[in-house]
Design a protein around this motif. Structure first.
Motif, PDB file in Angstrom:
ATOM      1  N   ASP A 276       0.820  -1.207   0.000  1.00  0.00           N
ATOM      2  CA  ASP A 276       0.000   0.000   0.000  1.00  0.00           C
ATOM      3  C   ASP A 276       0.857   1.261   0.000  1.00  0.00           C
ATOM      4  N   ALA A 277       1.866   1.289   0.881  1.00  0.00           N
ATOM      5  CA  ALA A 277       2.707   2.483   0.992  1.00  0.00           C
ATOM      6  C   ALA A 277       3.509   2.719  -0.278  1.00  0.00           C
ATOM      7  N   GLN A 375       3.637  -7.089   2.448  1.00  0.00           N
ATOM      8  CA  GLN A 375       2.721  -6.220   3.192  1.00  0.00           C
ATOM      9  C   GLN A 375       3.010  -6.314   4.689  1.00  0.00           C
ATOM     10  N   ASP A 379       4.303  -3.173   6.766  1.00  0.00           N
ATOM     11  CA  ASP A 379       3.419  -2.763   7.858  1.00  0.00           C
ATOM     12  C   ASP A 379       4.208  -2.691   9.163  1.00  0.00           C
ATOM     13  N   LEU A 382       6.353   0.449   9.142  1.00  0.00           N
ATOM     14  CA  LEU A 382       5.588   1.680   9.334  1.00  0.00           C
ATOM     15  C   LEU A 382       5.040   1.799  10.750  1.00  0.00           C
ATOM     16  N   VAL A 383       4.676   0.676  11.347  1.00  0.00           N
ATOM     17  CA  VAL A 383       4.231   0.692  12.740  1.00  0.00           C
ATOM     18  C   VAL A 383       5.390   1.078  13.648  1.00  0.00           C
ATOM     19  N   LYS A 388       2.154   4.379  11.015  1.00  0.00           N
ATOM     20  CA  LYS A 388       1.031   3.493  10.699  1.00  0.00           C
ATOM     21  C   LYS A 388       0.554   2.808  11.971  1.00  0.00           C
ATOM     22  N   LYS A 389      -0.764   2.778  12.141  1.00  0.00           N
ATOM     23  CA  LYS A 389      -1.342   2.040  13.248  1.00  0.00           C
ATOM     24  C   LYS A 389      -1.743   0.660  12.740  1.00  0.00           C
ATOM     25  N   THR A 390      -2.279  -0.139  13.601  1.00  0.00           N
ATOM     26  CA  THR A 390      -2.605  -1.517  13.225  1.00  0.00           C
ATOM     27  C   THR A 390      -3.512  -1.592  12.011  1.00  0.00           C
ATOM     28  N   GLU A 392      -4.841   1.462  10.371  1.00  0.00           N
ATOM     29  CA  GLU A 392      -5.012   2.750   9.702  1.00  0.00           C
ATOM     30  C   GLU A 392      -3.659   3.322   9.325  1.00  0.00           C
ATOM     31  N   VAL A 393      -3.534   3.806   8.090  1.00  0.00           N
ATOM     32  CA  VAL A 393      -2.298   4.401   7.616  1.00  0.00           C
ATOM     33  C   VAL A 393      -2.345   5.909   7.802  1.00  0.00           C
ATOM     34  N   VAL A 394      -1.311   6.461   8.439  1.00  0.00           N
ATOM     35  CA  VAL A 394      -1.206   7.903   8.570  1.00  0.00           C
ATOM     36  C   VAL A 394      -0.210   8.378   7.529  1.00  0.00           C
TER      37      VAL A 394
END
Length: 403
Positions: A276-277, A375, A379, A382-383, A388-390, A392-394
């Motif tokens: 996604d990122a 992914q 993930d 990013l966390v 990035k939260k569990t 939701e992507v900021v």
């Protein structure tokens, strides 16, 4: 003007040039020794002898640099060599026509280009930076001591790894001359020289470094640099492949980046899943500048972005991170995937690793578990970075585009 005289320094100095004509004066003491004077006044010692019915002129050296005694001794040695069946003039002609190391390297480069050697750019850079000391030397003049000294010098100046690459390059070029060009009597002066001991590198971005890395990345003023570093981390691809990424290799619908075998180290296509990122970065670039040609175009000879050393150094300084190389980003993704419980076989497929032990396993893998692994890995990155939260992507805060 006398054609023969007893050579002395004063008498030689008194010989005047003749306009439009080169004159020759012989020594009365040493048979075969003469001095030749050009119309411009240049004077040089020669040994003149007839060899196999042909008059040969063997240049000894400039009269200003060679003493009369040395010229006489050298002439006597040349005459003795001729008596033993050697033709010094012919040997000089052969030596003059002999390849220099730069000549051989140029031929080696042609061969590598024809074969599509992936690391040729690095080899040419090492030649330019570290091998100029032997570049103009004739191949027969390059000795093991030259290569050993060179290896030590590069070790001190550029490090053990760089020195080993330079030594390996020198060895390969000489082997090419011996095995491919069949250069007569050529030996490899780099053969058998001991490499520096290399420690296996296991550096990665650690959990506590991720927030600092992403904070520094968000303040990078050059968008190309920021996106390049981001995609290097999120794809785990080799530096050269990210630099030379093209839009033709990207499929945003399928969420894949296919690195062709011509660019891959193992010569097989590598299908890298786009998370996604990574998709977000690529879509933003496509919207800003179109999706044609290079993903990271540049103004240099390659047409694309080249080694961003200055930007990388600045990023690490802002982050307060030491001893991290661009290639360590590739290792970082794999490390977070392992931490997330992804199998080594799945990781190997996405990274393009190739070995006899794992090739069969990689070939049976579907792309879905590989995409899932990428992914999971990104993930986790990013966390750890705090962006990035569990579930939701900021979005990463963008710096201004470099003018």
């Amino acid at each position: 003007m006398a054609e023969k005289m007893q050579f002395t320094k004063a008498r030689i100095a008194a010989v005047e040039p003749v306009p439009g004509k080169r004159i020759t004066v012989y020594d009365e003491t040493q048979k075969g020794l003469c001095i030749r004077v050009t119309p411009a006044g240049a004077k040089a010692f020669y040994c003149v002898r007839k060899v196999e019915g042909k008059v040969e002129w063997v240049r000894i050296g400039d009269a200003a640099a060679v003493t009369i005694e040395t010229a006489r001794t050298t002439t006597a040695e040349i005459i003795n060599d001729i008596a033993r069946g050697t033709n010094p003039a012919e040997q000089k002609r052969i030596k003059k026509a002999e390849m220099t190391f730069s000549d051989l390297f140029a031929e080696w480069v042609k061969e590598c280009k024809a074969k599509g050697k992936k690391s040729l750019g690095n080899d040419e850079r090492n030649y330019r930076l570290h091998l100029q000391g032997i570049a103009k030397k004739k191949l027969s003049e390059i000795e093991r001591t030259h290569i050993r000294t060179l290896h030590r010098k590069v070790t001190t100046g550029a490090g053990i790894y760089q020195a080993n690459r330079v030594l390996a390059l020198t060895r390969a070029v000489f082997n090419f001359g011996i095995k491919t060009l069949d250069i007569p009597n050529l030996t490899n002066p780099a053969a058998g020289l001991k490499m520096n001991r290399e420690e296996s590198r296991d550096r990665r971005l650690h959990l506590d470094e991720m927030p600092k890395f992403f904070e520094a990345l968000a303040t990078e003023p050059n968008r190309d640099m920021r996106d390049y570093f981001m995609l290097s981390l999120l794809t785990g691809a080799r530096r050269s492949n990210v630099l030379a990424m093209t839009w033709a290799e990207i499929n945003l619908d399928r969420r894949t980046w296919t690195i062709p075998g011509s660019k891959a180290k193992a010569k097989d296509n590598i299908v890298v899943p786009l998370t996604d990122a990574a998709i977000d970065v690529l879509k933003a670039r496509a919207e800003a500048s179109g999706a044609q040609g290079w993903v990271f175009p540049g103004s240099g000879a390659t047409g694309h972005l080249v080694e961003p050393k200055k930007a990388w150094k600045g990023l690490l300084q802002r982050a307060g991170i030491e001893d991290l190389r661009l290639h360590d980003l590739r290792r970082s993704l794999a490390s977070f995937q392992i931490d997330a419980g992804v199998s080594l076989a799945v990781i190997g497929k996405g990274l393009g690793h190739h070995s006899q032990q794992t090739t069969a396993v990689y070939a049976r893998l579907a792309q879905d578990p590989v995409a899932d692994a990428w992914q999971k890995g990104t993930d986790a990155i990013l966390v750890a970075a705090g962006v990035k939260k569990t579930a939701e992507v900021v979005p990463l805060k963008k710096g201004r585009k470099h003018a």
